[in-house]
Every structure is written in C-alpha cells, then in structure tokens.
Design an enzyme around this catalytic site. Structure first.
Site, PDB file in Angstrom:
ATOM      1  N   SER A 142       0.805  -1.218   0.000  1.00 48.45           N
ATOM      2  CA  SER A 142       0.000   0.000   0.000  1.00 48.45           C
ATOM      3  C   SER A 142       0.836   1.263   0.000  1.00 48.45           C
ATOM      4  O   SER A 142       0.423   2.274  -0.556  1.00 48.45           O
ATOM      5  CB  SER A 142      -0.935  -0.001   1.210  1.00 48.45           C
ATOM      6  OG  SER A 142      -0.217  -0.204   2.405  1.00 48.45           O
ATOM      7  N   LYS A 152     -11.235   0.403  -2.420  1.00 49.20           N
ATOM      8  CA  LYS A 152     -10.250   1.013  -3.317  1.00 49.20           C
ATOM      9  C   LYS A 152     -10.749   0.944  -4.770  1.00 49.20           C
ATOM     10  O   LYS A 152     -11.238   1.920  -5.296  1.00 49.20           O
ATOM     11  CB  LYS A 152      -8.899   0.356  -3.096  1.00 49.20           C
ATOM     12  CG  LYS A 152      -8.562   0.458  -1.590  1.00 49.20           C
ATOM     13  CD  LYS A 152      -7.197   0.219  -1.210  1.00 49.20           C
ATOM     14  CE  LYS A 152      -7.022   0.046   0.289  1.00 49.20           C
ATOM     15  NZ  LYS A 152      -7.580   1.116   1.125  1.00 49.20           N
ATOM     16  N   HIS A 208      -5.086  -3.582  -2.925  1.00 47.82           N
ATOM     17  CA  HIS A 208      -4.730  -2.528  -3.884  1.00 47.82           C
ATOM     18  C   HIS A 208      -4.627  -3.021  -5.321  1.00 47.82           C
ATOM     19  O   HIS A 208      -4.484  -2.214  -6.232  1.00 47.82           O
ATOM     20  CB  HIS A 208      -3.401  -1.874  -3.483  1.00 47.82           C
ATOM     21  CG  HIS A 208      -3.519  -1.064  -2.239  1.00 47.82           C
ATOM     22  ND1 HIS A 208      -3.822   0.271  -2.238  1.00 47.82           N
ATOM     23  CD2 HIS A 208      -3.418  -1.428  -0.940  1.00 47.82           C
ATOM     24  CE1 HIS A 208      -3.885   0.711  -0.998  1.00 47.82           C
ATOM     25  NE2 HIS A 208      -3.642  -0.307  -0.182  1.00 47.82           N
TER      26      HIS A 208
HETATM   27  C1  LIG Z   1      -3.224  -3.678   1.966  1.00 45.45           C
HETATM   28  C2  LIG Z   1      -4.466  -3.282   2.704  1.00 45.45           C
HETATM   29  N1  LIG Z   1      -5.211  -4.233   3.257  1.00 45.45           N
HETATM   30  C3  LIG Z   1      -6.336  -3.934   3.939  1.00 45.45           C
HETATM   31  C4  LIG Z   1      -6.756  -2.633   4.078  1.00 45.45           C
HETATM   32  C5  LIG Z   1      -7.993  -2.337   4.873  1.00 45.45           C
HETATM   33  O1  LIG Z   1      -9.054  -2.092   4.029  1.00 45.45           O
HETATM   34  P1  LIG Z   1     -10.328  -1.247   4.516  1.00 45.45           P
HETATM   35  O2  LIG Z   1      -9.961   0.184   4.365  1.00 45.45           O
HETATM   36  O3  LIG Z   1     -11.403  -1.705   3.618  1.00 45.45           O
HETATM   37  O4  LIG Z   1     -10.594  -1.588   5.942  1.00 45.45           O
HETATM   38  C6  LIG Z   1      -6.028  -1.611   3.497  1.00 45.45           C
HETATM   39  C7  LIG Z   1      -6.495  -0.219   3.639  1.00 45.45           C
HETATM   40  O5  LIG Z   1      -5.848   0.726   3.418  1.00 45.45           O
HETATM   41  C8  LIG Z   1      -4.834  -1.932   2.792  1.00 45.45           C
HETATM   42  O6  LIG Z   1      -4.085  -0.977   2.246  1.00 45.45           O
END
Ligand SMILES: Cc1ncc(COP(=O)(O)O)c(C=O)c1O
Length: 426
Positions: free
Chosen positions: A187, A246, A215
């Site tokens: 991310s 996203k 992502h």
């Molecule tokens: C790699 C990754 N996994 C999980 C999440 C969590 O997702 P959510 O925002 O839907 O809770 C994010 C959020 O930024 C993320 O970047």
C-alpha cells in the site's frame, strides 16, 4: 528499571510516534482535514484542488450508477442491518455479492466482511497454536494484526525477499502447518510482491499462500483479478483477502478461496461473527462497481497509463519515486497507481506536502509506522477519472516545489537485504 516516560494516568499519553511529534513541531497540519473528492478533484477549505491522494483508483465511488445503486438499496433495506451475518444481518445482497466476488476471482466461494481490515483480522481463526505464519516485513497493519490475534508463531521475512522466505521455511518445523502471507501490491511503496517466487517457495515447503489484494484486485492482470493474475500465478494462491474501498467504490471487505475454508471462517472468525454486517448501500455500491470494473477495462488501463506518465515526469524532475521497487527487478509489468515520492524526514515531508497543496494539489504525507523511520514519503495516487490536465497539474506542482527547495538527500525507502528492518505498520 523504572520507565521515566510512564505515567500513573492511563490517559496521559504523548502523541503516538516521534514522526507525529515532529510533524506537530511544524506549523503544518496535514491529517484529519475534511475534504470532499469527486472526479479527480477535491474541495478542501472551500478551495478546489487536484485530488492526488485517493484510493478510488477506478473512479467509481462517485459514479452515478454506483451512487444510484447505493441509494436504491438504502431506500429498500435501510441504512444498516444492525446485526452480524450469522443471526440477523444477512440480506440477499450479501449472498449475491459473495457469488459475484467468487465468480470474478474464480474461487469456489467468498465471504463479504464489513471492512477490508476485518477480512484480515478474520485470518486469525486460521492461525492456531503450533502453526507458523511467514509474513512480509512491510505487510499492511491489518494483516499484522490478524496474524497477531491468532496463536501461530510469526516469522517475518525481508520485504519482497523470496530468498529470505525460503531460508525461514527451510528452518521451520517441517511438521507445522504453514502460511505465507503478503500484500499483492504494497500500500505504501506501491511495489508488487514477487508472487511467482513466493508461491513456488510456499509450495516447496507445503505452505499455503494468502494474498491481500486490497490494492491490486480490480486493477492488475488481464482480467483485473490482481497481482497474482498479472504474474500468471492466480491459481497458486490459496486464499485472497481484499477490500471494496479502493477499486470497488464502496466500503467492505472479502475473503475468497475454497468452500471449506470460507465456511470455516464464517463460523469461526470473530471479526465476522461479532460485528454488524456490510450495510445495504455499501453492498449495492460494491456490486455495481464490481460489474462496472469488469465491463469497463479501460478504467484500469487508463489509471496505469496515467501513473506511468506521472512517474516518468517526477523522475525527470529529480524526484526519487523508487520505480525499480515498483516494477520489481525482473518484472516489466505495469507501474501501479501508487507513486511513493521519497521525502526525507518528517519536517521535509510535511513541508513538501504543504507546498504541493499551495500549488493546488492534495497528496498524502506518510511517515512511520506506515514506512520505516526516516523514509517518509509523499504518497501520490491516480484515478481513472483524472484528465491529462490533472496529471500535468500534479507534475507542475512538484516542479514548483522543486524550484523552492532543491533535491533533499533522501534515504532510499528501506528494502533491507541483510536484516529485517523494524516492522513498518506496527
Ligand atoms: C493492503 C491493505 N489491506 C487492507 C486494508 C484495509 O481495508 P479497509 O480500508 O477496507 O478496511 C487496506 C487499507 O488501506 C490496505 O491498504
């Protein structure tokens, strides 16, 4: 030894990190700023700026078809299910979205969860005592927390380093059940996990591979199924987690994999069992966005093209965007929509952020714990709905900032080869 920083009052806590304390020592306040984003722009403090810090990569969160679907579900089913899936929180929409996700990813089954974060917390139910979980050192905080919540022994391998992973697998108890857990696209630095090598190492040692495609699912690969599809190893991933926040214009998460695993998680994962289910508008928005993302592949092609163009312009201006890490040493694949511009320490980073904002461009300044100490970044993200002019304006803002401040001596974002750096998202 008494800890001199300790207070008898539980509430007497300093700001969480040295990074935040350093930011607060400057006049810049970049966090928790209200803004309203739409079509590649945002309104902030009454001013229209270019939005270069939004994860709505395909530009679907404000698409009229998506918002109409959310509105219709709101009117039909209300704002909330007010309960967990097991008892009183399941609508037909949940099952329909689960079937659509499983169909899209080509898995036997899928479970939708209230947030992407919770989909990774749900993994804890798989990680029992005596099991071993091998985790990339730069995995997302939610994966780290999901692993920590479980009872398995956690081993961290160096960021995107299959050789180190192989060594840890070789040394691990051969009788232990094992899983290799990684983000598909990381991310913060936007780099892809080297999934062919990781999945091969996992298979050699009888380990399962679990990929968080938050992502990259919806964005990469010939059918948009993510980083694993991009690398041609989609069928070697045993379980996917992901988010609707996203590429899929909504909020919510999912797990996708074999029916027996998904069924087990539905009944064992506390993050699913004890939390109200995805609400109706979010379900309908996610379903609509998923359908649009499949029907309109131009969106993912467009955002990748724009990102490649911007990355090139920023590199030309002398910014370190770490593109080698993004592409992977031997991978000629697409550059993702996340561009991590190395920005030095906290003061330099938020100073650059403020200059970009003064130029009319909103970005995200990121420091520890999301990145290693001293390796702050300006995280720039693009969307399919950005115009060429938006991209020019982002590049022009960086050019103007460069004229004001010459290139800083910026340490390369830590990709340690010798020893694992402290875990980033603690
Ligand atoms: C790699 C990754 N996994 C999980 C999440 C969590 O997702 P959510 O925002 O839907 O809770 C994010 C959020 O930024 C993320 O970047």
């Amino acid at each position: 030894m008494p800890d001199s920083n300790r207070s008898a009052d539980l509430f007497d806590k300093p700001l969480a990190s040295p990074f935040l304390r350093a930011v607060h020592a400057t006049p810049v306040r970049p966090y928790y700023r209200p803004l309203h984003a739409r079509d590649g722009e945002a309104v902030m403090d009454g001013r229209q700026v270019v939005m270069a810090g939004c994860n709505d990569y395909l530009g679907l969160a404000t698409d009229p078809r998506v918002t109409a679907a959310a509105g219709a579900a709101l009117r039909t089913y209300g704002a909330s299910c007010s309960g967990a899936r097991t008892l009183n929180g399941t609508l037909p929409l949940h099952g329909e979205l689960e079937a659509a996700v499983a169909d899209f990813l080509g898995t036997e089954d899928a479970a939708v969860v209230t947030t992407g974060f919770q989909s990774n917390l749900a993994l804890a139910a798989l990680f029992g005592a005596g099991d071993v979980v091998l985790s990339d050192n730069a995995n997302h905080a939610s994966l780290i927390d999901g692993i920590r919540l479980g009872a398995a022994h956690r081993l961290r391998y160096r960021h995107r380093d299959p050789v180190h992973l192989e060594r840890l697998l070789t040394d691990a108890d051969p009788a232990a059940a094992k899983a290799v857990v990684t983000d598909g696209m990381f991310s913060m630095d936007g780099a892809l996990a080297p999934l062919p090598a990781l999945t091969a190492a996992a298979r050699r040692h009888g380990a399962r591979t679990i990929v968080d495609g938050a992502h990259d699912i919806g964005l990469l690969g010939p059918a948009g199924r993510g980083a694993a599809e991009h690398f041609g190893v989609h069928d070697r991933v045993d379980l996917f987690t992901g988010t609707f926040s996203k590429c899929f214009g909504s909020t919510g998460g999912f797990l996708a994999g074999p029916t027996r695993v998904i069924t087990y998680l539905r009944y064992a994962a506390r993050a699913i069992l004890f939390s109200a289910s995805m609400p109706p508008p979010a379900l309908a928005a996610a379903m609509s966005a998923l359908e649009i993302s499949i029907a309109e592949p131009w969106r993912r092609h467009r955002v990748l093209t724009l990102a490649a163009r911007l990355r090139e312009r920023l590199s030309g201006l002398g910014y370190d965007t770490g593109s080698a890490a993004v592409l992977g040493e031997s991978d000629a694949g697409p550059a993702g929509p996340v561009i991590a511009v190395r920005a030095g320490d906290a003061a330099a980073c938020v100073g650059l952020w403020q200059r970009l904002l003064d130029e009319g461009v909103y970005t995200n300044p990121v420091g520890p714990p999301a990145v290693p100490e001293g390796c702050c970044i300006i995280r720039v993200t693009l969307q399919a709905t950005h115009t060429d002019t938006h991209v020019d304006r982002i590049a022009d803002a960086f050019a103007a900032a460069r004229r004001l401040t010459p290139a800083p001596a910026v340490p390369v974002l830590a990709r340690p080869r010798q020893a694992p750096a402290p875990e980033t998202a603690r």
